[in-house]
Design a protein around this motif. Structure first.
Motif, short mmCIF file in Angstrom:
data_model
loop_
_atom_site.label_atom_id
_atom_site.label_comp_id
_atom_site.label_asym_id
_atom_site.label_seq_id
_atom_site.Cartn_x
_atom_site.Cartn_y
_atom_site.Cartn_z
N SER A 24 9.68 -7.80 14.91
CA SER A 24 10.83 -7.38 15.71
C SER A 24 11.84 -6.64 14.85
CB SER A 24 11.50 -8.58 16.38
OG SER A 24 11.94 -9.51 15.41
N ASP A 25 12.27 -5.52 15.37
CA ASP A 25 13.36 -4.73 14.79
C ASP A 25 13.13 -4.41 13.31
OD1 ASP A 25 15.75 -3.37 15.19
OD2 ASP A 25 16.95 -5.04 14.41
N SER A 26 11.88 -4.03 12.97
CA SER A 26 11.58 -3.70 11.58
C SER A 26 12.01 -2.27 11.27
CB SER A 26 10.08 -3.83 11.31
OG SER A 26 9.78 -3.34 10.00
N PRO A 27 12.66 -2.04 10.14
CA PRO A 27 13.00 -0.67 9.74
C PRO A 27 11.77 0.15 9.35
CG PRO A 27 13.56 -2.20 7.99
CD PRO A 27 13.15 -3.04 9.17
N ALA A 28 10.62 -0.53 9.23
CA ALA A 28 9.34 0.15 8.95
C ALA A 28 9.41 0.98 7.68
CB ALA A 28 8.93 1.01 10.15
N LEU A 29 9.92 0.38 6.65
CA LEU A 29 10.03 1.02 5.34
C LEU A 29 9.32 0.18 4.29
CD1 LEU A 29 13.80 2.04 5.50
CD2 LEU A 29 11.82 3.56 5.77
N PRO A 30 8.84 0.78 3.20
CA PRO A 30 8.92 2.20 2.84
C PRO A 30 7.84 3.01 3.51
CG PRO A 30 7.75 1.02 1.13
CD PRO A 30 8.17 -0.03 2.14
N LYS A 31 8.01 4.33 3.52
CA LYS A 31 6.99 5.21 4.06
C LYS A 31 6.03 5.64 2.95
CE LYS A 31 8.68 5.27 8.20
NZ LYS A 31 8.08 4.34 9.17
N PRO A 32 4.75 5.71 3.25
CA PRO A 32 3.80 6.24 2.27
C PRO A 32 3.99 7.75 2.09
CG PRO A 32 2.71 5.84 4.36
CD PRO A 32 4.10 5.31 4.50
N VAL A 33 3.49 8.26 0.99
CA VAL A 33 3.54 9.71 0.75
C VAL A 33 2.67 10.44 1.75
CG1 VAL A 33 2.90 11.53 -0.90
CG2 VAL A 33 4.08 9.47 -1.70
N GLN A 34 1.46 9.93 1.98
CA GLN A 34 0.53 10.57 2.92
C GLN A 34 1.01 10.35 4.35
OE1 GLN A 34 -3.82 10.12 1.44
NE2 GLN A 34 -2.73 8.35 0.61
N GLN A 35 1.05 11.42 5.09
CA GLN A 35 1.53 11.36 6.46
C GLN A 35 0.46 11.84 7.43
OE1 GLN A 35 4.50 10.10 7.76
NE2 GLN A 35 4.63 9.25 5.70
N VAL A 88 0.84 -1.20 0.00
CA VAL A 88 0.00 0.00 0.00
C VAL A 88 0.87 1.25 0.00
CG1 VAL A 88 -1.81 1.26 1.23
CG2 VAL A 88 -1.89 -1.23 1.13
N ALA A 89 1.96 1.25 0.76
CA ALA A 89 2.87 2.40 0.75
C ALA A 89 3.46 2.62 -0.63
CB ALA A 89 3.97 2.20 1.79
N GLN A 90 3.81 1.53 -1.31
CA GLN A 90 4.37 1.66 -2.66
C GLN A 90 3.35 2.22 -3.63
OE1 GLN A 90 5.90 -1.95 -4.37
NE2 GLN A 90 6.73 -0.91 -6.16
N VAL A 91 2.11 1.71 -3.57
CA VAL A 91 1.07 2.23 -4.46
C VAL A 91 0.76 3.68 -4.11
CG1 VAL A 91 -1.29 1.90 -5.29
CG2 VAL A 91 0.14 -0.09 -4.84
N ASP A 92 0.86 4.04 -2.84
CA ASP A 92 0.68 5.44 -2.47
C ASP A 92 1.75 6.30 -3.11
OD1 ASP A 92 -0.96 7.27 -0.92
OD2 ASP A 92 0.80 7.58 0.34
N GLN A 93 2.99 5.83 -3.10
CA GLN A 93 4.06 6.56 -3.77
C GLN A 93 3.82 6.63 -5.27
OE1 GLN A 93 7.60 4.41 -2.63
NE2 GLN A 93 7.64 5.27 -0.56
N MET A 94 3.41 5.53 -5.87
CA MET A 94 3.18 5.49 -7.32
C MET A 94 2.07 6.44 -7.75
SD MET A 94 3.45 1.35 -7.77
CE MET A 94 3.04 1.31 -9.52
N SER A 95 1.12 6.68 -6.85
CA SER A 95 -0.03 7.53 -7.18
C SER A 95 0.17 8.98 -6.77
CB SER A 95 -1.29 6.99 -6.50
OG SER A 95 -1.20 7.16 -5.08
N GLY A 96 1.27 9.28 -6.09
CA GLY A 96 1.47 10.63 -5.59
C GLY A 96 0.61 10.93 -4.37
N GLY A 97 0.28 9.89 -3.61
CA GLY A 97 -0.46 10.09 -2.36
C GLY A 97 -1.96 10.08 -2.52
N ARG A 98 -2.49 9.11 -3.30
CA ARG A 98 -3.94 9.08 -3.57
C ARG A 98 -4.62 7.81 -3.08
NH1 ARG A 98 -4.89 8.90 -9.09
NH2 ARG A 98 -2.71 8.63 -9.71
#
Length: 309
Positions: free
Chosen positions: A159-170, A89-99
């Protein structure tokens, strides 16, 4: 009142058909294009050419549209692990520009799980898993950059997840929850949902369930005024009775039944019914479009219903 388009591709739709509807919805001013997340047809339709994956579809639409918001009603928690789903979902958010918006539920359709080898536990466990999925997905998205995320779950320990990638929407994409359950559904919505959706519900039932969710918000000191309240109905609109009857016949429904249970009839009838839902707090409605080839249907609603809202 915002109007959004909702499709059921498991009933029979290719990506190109969905793209055509999404683009028409974007061109005519609808707020979003949503799709179901199912892997098996329902009822007597053929389902040809077969199911399309919801998040694969939305990834394509993220690049093939430019403005319209995109999401699911509802992704089944049984289909995907929460960590990979958060990444997708974060990747698709990036691909859509936060939509992107994530509608997610416990899963309910036993036959599709059997048809594609997906485990389908009892309802109590499904809700337990959904609760953990929501904790993991939101936790991963909301973890500050450079920090790590841990979760002591029964089903999905992290455990110990880098929690990436981040979505565009914050801090994260909007989360939609919904349904008529009287206890666990309102509690989960109060804790996690940005929007609460009720499918095919009467005005009275909508008011009652919205009240349950608001009461659950009060229990955790959350202000429910920040939540969006929405409904979902099958759409069948005609400029006159003949056009309405033709569209009803095409989707195999009786006009009288549609008028009672859907958003159906003339534009004036639909506006009047939407007003009754607005009175109990609904500010967004998803229009279930069953005949994807009839894009003039969208044009009619955009031209004669939307301006009156």
């Amino acid at each position: 009142m915002e109007l959004r388009i909702f499709t059921e591709p498991q009933q029979g739709a290719s990506y190109d058909q969905l793209l055509a509807v999404a683009r028409r919805a974007e061109e005519t001013g609808f707020g979003a294009f949503f799709r179901s997340d199912h892997y098996l047809k329902m009822g007597s339709v053929s389902g040809d050419p077969g199911p399309t994956d919801a998040w694969t579809t939305l990834a394509g639409l993220a690049r093939d549209t430019s403005r319209i918001r995109l999401g699911t009603l509802m992704t089944a928690a049984t289909f995907r692990l929460p960590g990979p789903l958060a990444i997708t979902v974060a990747q698709v958010d990036q691909m859509s520009g936060g939509r992107v918006e994530l509608g997610i539920g416990a899963g309910w359709y036993a036959e599709e799980h059997a048809a594609y080898g997906i485990p389908f536990p009892a309802v109590g466990e499904r809700f337990d898993r959904l609760a953990e999925q929501l904790a993991v997905i939101t936790g991963l998205w909301e973890t500050p950059a450079g920090a790590t995320f841990d979760f002591q779950g029964k089903y999905y320990p992290v455990s110990d997840s880098p929690a990436l990638p981040k979505p565009v929407q914050q801090p994260r994409p909007p989360i939609l929850l919904g349904g008529t359950g009287p206890k666990r559904t309102p509690r989960l919505a109060a804790r996690y949902a940005d929007e609460f959706n009720l499918p095919f519900a009467s005005v009275e039932d909508s008011a009652a369930q919205f009240a349950r969710v608001k009461a659950a918000c009060a229990e955790i000191d959350r202000d429910p005024s920040g939540m969006v309240w929405s409904n979902l109905f099958v759409l069948c609109c005609g400029r006159d009775e003949a056009e309405f009857a033709r569209r009803a016949a095409t989707i195999g429904r009786e006009p009288a039944e549609l008028r009672e249970n859907g958003l159906a009839g003339t534009p004036a009838e639909i506006v009047d019914k939407l007003g009754r839902y607005a009175e109990v707090g609904s500010s967004r409605v998803y229009l279930q479009v069953l005949d994807l080839a009839d894009r003039d249907h969208l044009d009619l609603v955009a031209a004669e219903v939307m301006p009156q809202l």
